[in-house]
Scaffold this motif. Structure first.
Motif, PDB file in Angstrom:
ATOM      1  N   ALA A 421      33.901  19.980  -6.829  1.00  0.00           N
ATOM      2  CA  ALA A 421      33.979  19.130  -7.781  1.00  0.00           C
ATOM      3  C   ALA A 421      33.002  18.782  -8.249  1.00  0.00           C
ATOM      4  CB  ALA A 421      34.590  17.627  -6.733  1.00  0.00           C
ATOM      5  N   SER A 426      35.375  12.398  -8.170  1.00  0.00           N
ATOM      6  CA  SER A 426      36.399  13.837  -8.512  1.00  0.00           C
ATOM      7  C   SER A 426      36.084  14.128  -7.251  1.00  0.00           C
ATOM      8  CB  SER A 426      35.654  14.295  -8.938  1.00  0.00           C
ATOM      9  OG  SER A 426      34.490  15.278  -9.336  1.00  0.00           O
ATOM     10  N   ARG A 430      39.859  15.465  -5.142  1.00  0.00           N
ATOM     11  CA  ARG A 430      40.330  16.777  -4.823  1.00  0.00           C
ATOM     12  C   ARG A 430      40.586  16.640  -3.708  1.00  0.00           C
ATOM     13  NH1 ARG A 430      42.523  20.969  -5.409  1.00  0.00           N
ATOM     14  NH2 ARG A 430      41.843  22.788  -4.761  1.00  0.00           N
ATOM     15  N   GLU A 433      44.431  15.456  -3.608  1.00  0.00           N
ATOM     16  CA  GLU A 433      45.210  17.068  -3.915  1.00  0.00           C
ATOM     17  C   GLU A 433      45.413  17.651  -2.258  1.00  0.00           C
ATOM     18  OE1 GLU A 433      43.420  18.063  -7.187  1.00  0.00           O
ATOM     19  OE2 GLU A 433      43.585  16.821  -8.385  1.00  0.00           O
TER      20      GLU A 433
END
Length: 586
Positions: A421, A426, A430, A433
């Protein structure tokens, strides 16, 4: 007058300063040694410029040779020869001073020659015979010297994949041109690999491009083109390296992978070779696993002291998740290994799951996924967790099932994980996710670290400059009282201007810059509610998180790196460095 008074008068007369006169018999040897010393210092300086990549420190040896000669000459003229002494005694004193002068000249010169001979080809070594022959040549007398057998290139050997020492191919015919071509390709192969190792290159890329083979080194994470290689020589180099790695030299389309070793100074350096057929021809990639000095502790990474202390407190927690993020080759692996060393491994049971055992770790159970045995990251992690470790390091997390297992097991053990990342927000996105459960992440996340590697300015050649006041204003440094920044010097125009330490690149080595977020309750609630990266960054900044750019700017102010380097690393779309790797030397 008693005996004591007589001795007192003799000593008083002996200690009177000598009159100012010159003795040519005594002066001529000193002048000859002086001339020889001046010649030696100049010769060593020229030698170091020519062999600047042979680990010879030019400034160090110049200083040793110069100041040892100055010390010898000073002793020669400062130690007195009292006039009241017997002439024979004065000659003995002069002889002792001359011996000190010769010693001050010979010992440093001998040490330099020994060091030099270890770093140059055998046929270029200096011996008493070569010194005698060169001296006679200056007098116009030709002397034949039996030199050692020519070493066919730089002092490097290759150990093939089978464990046998690699040797030059034998010609298939009696054609002398074939033998010459094979010898040239063999020497060029040694020069290429030896040069890459000397320059600290981690990768070498070679591919046909037009009427030549293009060669690119990766040094300190930056691709630097060097001079191209002639087509026939390039093909010979490729054939040699493929044979070292146990690859089929005749297969030029299918991808192949092999390994061999290069031996330099009795050090075995593993090298991995990969080849791939392209439309233009076969492309080769060498990955050089040269042993380097890596930071072992959090303090050695370049991290701020306050961030180090915060991470130590986090790593002392019995359970939770710590994320270390960054793009490829950004220092993630180095950072997590430093974190594991900060854990008390004698009290807590530590296990790892890694792609490669890049670093040495003591008192740690290390594991690797074996696809040939039917293992996956999830199945291997499940086996590791069942051994009940207190701390688990994962390098690198890509699998959804493995990520979900981490969250489930994080209630009673500490996980230190790397993932790809760009920054802290982020990285959280990530991880969300992969796991698919914001509440579970928020419940266990302790800290997030984002890292990059920037090149260090070369200490030998970096230059200071006065930054523009408007630039300081934009960087919020107008009130900091900063007078100078540092940057690499302009590319050298002459061969003798090339820095021996960095080979004219202006940088030598790398250091980390970091974003460190310690997850507090407001940020935890924001993660649980599904806040986006922009919202998380705003809250992290409010909580005192220092951005990657600000941490990089700290290293710029300290003179460790340059503003241009920070911009290059944090702005991947920016222009690539324009410098080329210096010319290869055998």
């Amino acid at each position: 007058m008693n005996q004591f008074d007589v001795w007192f008068l003799v000593l008083a007369q002996a200690n009177q300063p000598a009159p100012l006169h010159l003795n040519l018999i005594k002066l001529i040897p000193v002048i000859l040694i002086y001339i020889l010393w001046v010649f030696t210092v100049a010769w060593a300086d020229q030698e170091n410029r020519e062999h600047r990549l042979l680990y010879l420190q030019r400034r160090f040896w110049n200083s040793v040779l110069f100041w040892s000669g100055i010390a010898g000459l000073s002793l020669m003229f400062l130690i007195p020869e009292p006039t009241g002494l017997d002439p024979l005694v004065r000659w003995v004193i002069w002889g002792a001073k001359l011996l000190l002068l010769i010693t001050a000249y010979l010992i440093p010169t001998w040490l330099y020659i020994v060091t030099r001979n270890r770093n140059v080809p055998i046929d270029d070594a200096i011996t008493l015979a070569t010194i005698y022959a060169d001296t006679m040549a200056l007098l116009g007398i030709r002397v034949r010297v039996r030199r050692k057998k020519r070493s066919m290139g730089p002092p490097i050997r290759f150990v093939s994949a089978s464990g046998q020492q690699a040797r030059m191919q034998e010609p298939q015919t009696d054609d002398p041109e074939e033998a010459t071509a094979l010898a040239e390709a063999w020497i060029a192969t040694k020069e290429l690999v030896y040069d890459a190792i000397r320059r600290r290159a981690t990768d070498v890329l070679m591919e046909p491009r037009g009427q030549a083979w293009a060669v690119v080194y990766k040094i300190d994470g930056v691709l630097l083109p060097t001079e191209p290689i002639e087509p026939d020589i390039g093909l010979g180099i490729l054939t040699n390296l493929k044979s070292f790695g146990g690859l089929d030299p005749n297969e030029r389309r299918k991808p192949q992978t092999g390994e061999f070793k290069a031996v330099v100074k009795s050090e075995e350096i593993p090298i991995r070779i990969r080849t791939l057929g392209t439309r233009a021809g076969e492309r080769m990639h060498l990955q050089i696993f040269q042993e380097q000095v890596h930071p072992e502790n959090l303090e050695d990474l370049g991290m701020r002291e306050s961030a180090v202390e915060q991470l130590r407190q986090v790593l002392a927690q019995p359970a939770g998740i710590v994320l270390v993020a960054g793009p490829k080759e950004s220092g993630k692996t180095t950072t997590v290994h430093a974190m594991i060393r900060a854990v008390d491994r004698f009290v807590r049971n530590v296990a790892t799951l890694e792609d490669d055992f890049t670093y040495k770790l003591d008192t740690v159970t290390r594991n690797k996924v074996d696809p040939a045995a039917g293992e996956t990251p999830f199945t291997k992690l499940r086996s590791v967790v069942r051994t009940e470790p207190d701390v688990v390091m994962i390098d690198e997390l890509r699998d959804v099932e493995a990520a979900q297992l981490v969250v489930k097991a994080a209630s009673d053990r500490l996980f230190v994980i790397t993932l790809q990342a760009m920054d802290v927000p982020s990285a959280i996105e990530r991880f969300r996710e992969l796991v698919g459960n914001s509440q579970a992440i928020a419940a266990h996340l302790l800290a997030v670290v984002a890292t990059r590697l920037v090149r260090r300015l070369c200490d030998e050649c970096k230059e200071a400059y006065q930054p523009n006041p408007q630039a300081l204003q934009r960087l919020n440094l107008a009130s900091a009282g900063i007078k100078v920044f540092y940057r690499p010097p302009p590319p050298p125009e002459k061969e003798e201007e090339i820095c021996p330490k960095c080979s004219g690149l202006g940088y030598h080595g790398r250091i980390g810059i970091f974003e460190v977020l310690i997850v507090n309750d407001p940020i935890r609630q924001a993660i649980a509610s599904g806040a986006n990266p922009r919202q998380i960054r705003a809250m992290a900044r409010t909580a005192g998180m220092v951005s990657l750019f600000e941490d990089g700017l700290r290293q710029v102010v300290r003179g460790v790196t340059s503003l241009q380097e920070i911009t290059r690393v944090l702005n991947p779309t920016g222009a690539a460095p324009q410098r080329r790797a210096p010319t290869r030397q055998a």
